[in-house]
Each structure stands twice: as C-alpha cells, then as structure tokens.
Scaffold this active site. Structure first.
Site, short mmCIF file in Angstrom:
data_model
loop_
_atom_site.label_atom_id
_atom_site.label_comp_id
_atom_site.label_asym_id
_atom_site.label_seq_id
_atom_site.Cartn_x
_atom_site.Cartn_y
_atom_site.Cartn_z
CD GLU A 77 38.57 -8.98 -2.71
OE1 GLU A 77 39.48 -9.83 -2.75
OE2 GLU A 77 37.53 -9.07 -3.39
CB SER A 78 44.17 -7.41 0.68
OG SER A 78 43.81 -6.04 0.90
#
Length: 562
Positions: free
Chosen positions: A165-166
């Site tokens: 995701e990040s």
C-alpha cells in the site's frame, strides 16, 4: 503340620511374585518417564503419578562433572523436595526475529504459479535494497501490527500489506486521496472512525489505522465467504467492483476465483504483490535474499497524556528527536497533539518511563505555549488564525467565542508552537514545503503559482503544459482535493533553450536576521521574493517586523548563481 507347610510355601511364592512385579513395573515406569521427557508432555498431577512414585530420587551431588558439563540448559531442571515428582514441559521459546513470527502465522495458499505472480516475484527479488528500505521503515510498527493480527485470527501475511500500500510510509498520500500506512481514502476512513481534521488525521495514526484495517478486512473476509483473495482485491478496489466481476463471470459460466476475474489493472497486480512478498519472506534463501532483522519485541509504549501537548516539548521530555515523535505519531498534522484527542503518544519503550515521570511534573498550562493577542482594526478571526498557524475553531474554543465577530481591543489567548515552526520538520506544512522544493529532475525550473477563484488542477496544468496528476504530485495533493483561492502551488517547467545552461539546483539555507535587516532586504540579497520567504516561514512571515536573531529558511538556486 502338612497344612502349615503348605501355607508357608504359598506365602513365599506370593512374596516372590510381588517383588518380580515391582521390578517390572519400576522398569516400565522408568521407560515411560524417559518417553515423557523426550516428548515434553503435559504437567503431571498427583492423581496421575501412580507408579512414578517408586522411581528412586536422583542425588544431584552424585552427578559427575562430565555429566553436568555435557548437560544443556534444556536438560537442567531444578528439583525441590516434595512428596511427588512433577514433570513440567519446557515452554517454547519466542522467536527473536519478527519475521519468524510472521512466517509462523501464514494461512494463505502460497503454492501458486501464475504469470502475474511470477512478474512480481522477479521485481521484488531483484530489488533487495527496496525490501530492506521498507523493512527499516516498518520496524517501528511491525510488532504491533503482527500482534493485533494474531489477536484477530487474521493471516500474518496481511502484515506485509502496508508494503504494497505505502511502502510502510506513514505519510504516504496517493493521487486518489488515500493516506497513511494502510492507505484509507477519506470516506472509508470516516466509516471506520478515523477522524480527519486540521490537527489530526487518523488515517495515518498507527493504532487507529491498524485497528480500522483489521475491522475492514474482517468484514470483507466474511462478506466473501472466507475467500481472502477476494477480500484483499476488495480492499484495493472496493467490494462493489469485485462483486460485479464475480456476477459477470457467473453469468458467463466462468470460474469466479480471483485469477479469473476481470478487475482493474491495479487490482490485478495488487494481490500478486502481496503473495510475492509472502513467498519471499517465507523462503528468502530461495530468492537470494536475507531479511532485515527486526527484534520480536515492542518498539513503542502507549502513554496517556491527558490533553494537548507541544510535540517539541514531548521530544525533549522523551529524550528523542522531534522526527522520531512524528514517525511514531504521524496522525498529528501540526506542532502539537490535537486538543480534541486522541490524548495519547507512542513513545519508544526504553524512554516511556522517564517520559511519564517528566509529564507528571508539568502543569497543564505549560504543556503548550500561549500568547496574548490584542485585536487591531481590520482583524478578523480567519486572519488572526492564519497569522498564528492555527484555526478559527481553535480560537473560538479557547476564547469561548460563539460567533466569528471580534472587536478592536479585545484580547485573545492563542496557542502557538514553542519552537521555531521550521523545527517541526514532519508537520504537514513543513512536509509540503519540502516536497514543493524538490525538483523532479535537475533541468526543471520552479514557478510559484497562487490559486485564483475559478481555478482547477486541470486548468492550471493545461496552462503550463503538464497533467493534473503530475501537478497534484508536485504539490502533495490528491486529484479530488479542494483547491481554495490563495493556495500556493509550484509548477516545474522545462527551461527555454536559452536557459538550458542554467540548471536549477535548490538548497535550503537558514539565515539569521541581523540588525537593520528586513524581509525585503533579505529577499533582495538572496534573489527570492518576500512572499516566498513568508510562505517558507509562516511564523516569522506573520510578523509586521522581523527582529535581530529571528531565523528564516530560504530555498536558494545555488547553480544559477543566486
């Protein structure tokens, strides 16, 4: 006489039989005890000891030096005097490396061979430095995440999802307005109780966002009848998208497993990324990778602070850097915790005790710095709030003002940063300034643009020959973020042919105001604009006059000769 002789013989035979049985049973009991020790079986109770009582007690003093030297820690058991012998199984040792604990909690089927998966495996396995980098970022958070996943009964492969995701960046922000390590969009964040205010964004809060991610994934898992791949795909693109793809395949008589669904391109790669990471972490040697060691122990402790606290003061009390405070508490946008909570701070375990002690010694009124401001002609709450890096709501709440009207001569109490605002390097404003100062490449020239009424990202991007997505990225925005008049944007342009020899390399310079200096004089000296200085230094820029000793941060083009 014959009767007595017969009785003596019988008694003798019975005694001999008893001795034989006792020896056999003692031998069997000894064998059983050895088997029990090898298997590390359950603790024995007096009711179940039985014949074990007949085993002779071993005198430890009689053991030879060689026998004691050869014994391992696991072999040595302290024995206290007791009527019964108790066999206690040794407890399994906790793994020292968090990755061993992650592997132990795997539940997904990783025995998959798909082209989409193979391409992700090739990419990750050929970028070991990237895997090390995201592991180092995640070191602060991984123990907590794994612990919470285990409590919820969720596969520990999900602990790798923030990498997808990040990249474990708590400040990560996508063009789709997703924020934080788990990348919640505003609406989903609000649905799961993640407040988003000027002071605080719960989507970046490590505890809040992890709990929200667990709740959301648990709901999706149940919705898709225990199919984790469908749940993960829904986490990325929304449950509606996945449900429509499943219904479409059912109508066409096609399989409905994840690999057969017609999903958005990003989602089709999303699940393979997680599975690829899980496979590499499970068998790193197979992919010529050595996992970055992360201790299997808590990194932070949760401290109840009971109210608002200046983050620079928190860093000083905890004896850590202010950057470390923000990295552990990335939900806080400004120079202090939110006055409305959450009233907690994550502090490194080794520093938490002293921090609590020092926190208890500080009076509540000294937890943030206050200034007394006298309202002047032409002032309004919005202007005063902007000048002091706060909000109208804060001024109204602190000063118990029910309307937006203020009068000349009225005194306002205003909370302000205790340190230079530039020292709060990971506050939202300072992060934005740093991002806007980073050139996308060495040959770009920066243009400062002030948003006008009626502007949109598309109009501004079109004017300067770029795209809305690129413009948003330069300014740390999402495509759907509101664009208010007066907002400062940067645009990076290709230099004209006559300017190609003048490359733009920006450098941060901290200048101390001297006697006789003014902002205009400093701006002229460094060939920047006064407005730029004010934007870079809100606290100093809000003053009518600068004073000797004030420090200002300047972004200087060192190559162009500024």
């Amino acid at each position: 006489m014959t009767y007595k002789l017969l009785w003596v013989c019988l008694t003798s035979l019975l005694l001999t039989a008893c001795q034989t049985v006792s020896k056999v049973e003692t031998s069997n009991a000894s064998d059983d005890l050895e088997t029990t020790e090898e298997a590390q079986v359950v603790e024995a109770s007096p009711e179940h000891i039985g014949i074990i009582d007949t085993v002779p007690t071993v005198n430890v003093d009689e053991a030879t030096t060689e026998e004691l030297a050869a014994a391992t820690d696991d072999d040595i058991i302290e024995v206290e005097e007791a009527d019964d012998i108790v066999i206690v199984a040794n407890e399994p040792k906790e793994p020292e490396d968090i990755w061993d604990r992650v592997r132990a909690g795997y539940q997904l089927n990783l025995d998959i061979d798909r082209p989409r998966l193979s391409s992700q495996l090739r990419w990750y396995s050929s970028h070991p430095r990237y895997l090390d980098r995201v592991s180092k970022r995640g070191e602060r958070y991984l123990y907590y995440i794994v612990d919470e996943l285990e409590k919820a009964g969720i596969p520990t492969e999900i602990a790798l999802l923030p990498i997808v995701e990040s990249g474990f960046d708590p400040f990560g922000y996508s063009h789709g307005r997703a924020s934080g390590p788990w990348q919640f969009i505003p609406s989903t964040g609000q649905m799961y109780g993640l407040d988003q205010t000027w002071w605080y964004d719960g989507r970046r809060d490590i505890i809040g966002s992890t709990q929200a991610a667990i709740a959301y994934l648990t709901r999706l898992h149940k919705m898709f009848d225990g199919n984790w791949l469908h749940a993960l795909a829904s986490y990325n693109s929304g449950e509606g998208t996945v449900m429509r793809a499943i219904r479409k395949n059912k109508r066409a008589g096609k399989p409905t497993d994840f690999w057969s669904l017609d999903l958005p391109r990003e989602t089709r790669a999303y699940v393979p990324k997680l599975i690829a990471l899980a496979k590499i972490i499970k068998h790193p040697e197979k992919y010529n990778y050595e996992t970055y060691f992360i201790p299997n122990k808590p990194y932070f402790d949760v401290v109840n602070i009971g109210g608002q606290l200046d983050l620079a003061q928190a860093a000083q009390m905890a004896d850590i850097s202010i950057d470390e405070v923000y990295l552990l508490n990335p939900g806080f946008n400004q120079w202090a915790t939110s006055p409305d909570g959450p009233h907690r701070l994550l502090i490194p375990v080794s520093k938490a005790k002293n921090f609590r002690t020092k926190l208890a010694e500080i009076p509540n009124k000294e937890r943030v710095t206050w200034v007394r401001y006298t309202v002047k002609a032409g002032d309004n709450l919005l202007l005063v709030a902007k000048q002091h890096n706060t909000t109208v709501n804060v001024l109204q709440s602190v000063n118990k003002i029910s309307s937006s009207l203020i009068r000349v001569g009225q005194e306002l109490m205003i909370p302000v940063a205790g340190n230079d605002i530039e020292s709060y390097t990971l506050s939202s404003h300072q992060r934005l300034l740093a991002k806007q100062s980073r050139a996308p490449n060495r040959n770009k020239i920066k243009i400062n643009y002030t948003v006008n009424s009626g502007d949109s990202l598309w109009l501004i991007a079109n004017k300067y020959g770029t795209t809305s997505k690129t413009l948003a990225r330069w300014n740390g925005m999402g495509l759907g973020d509101p664009l208010m008049p007066g907002k400062k944007l940067v645009v990076w342009l290709e230099p004209k042919k006559s300017q190609t020899a003048q490359r733009s390399v920006m450098k941060k310079v901290v200048y101390t105001i001297r006697s006789g200096d003014s902002l205009a004089k400093v701006a002229n000296k460094f060939k920047v604009s006064v407005n730029d200085i004010r934007d870079w230094n809100p606290r100093v820029g809000s003053k009518k006059y600068v004073q000797p000793g004030d420090r200002v941060t300047l972004m200087i083009n060192v190559v162009a000769g500024n």
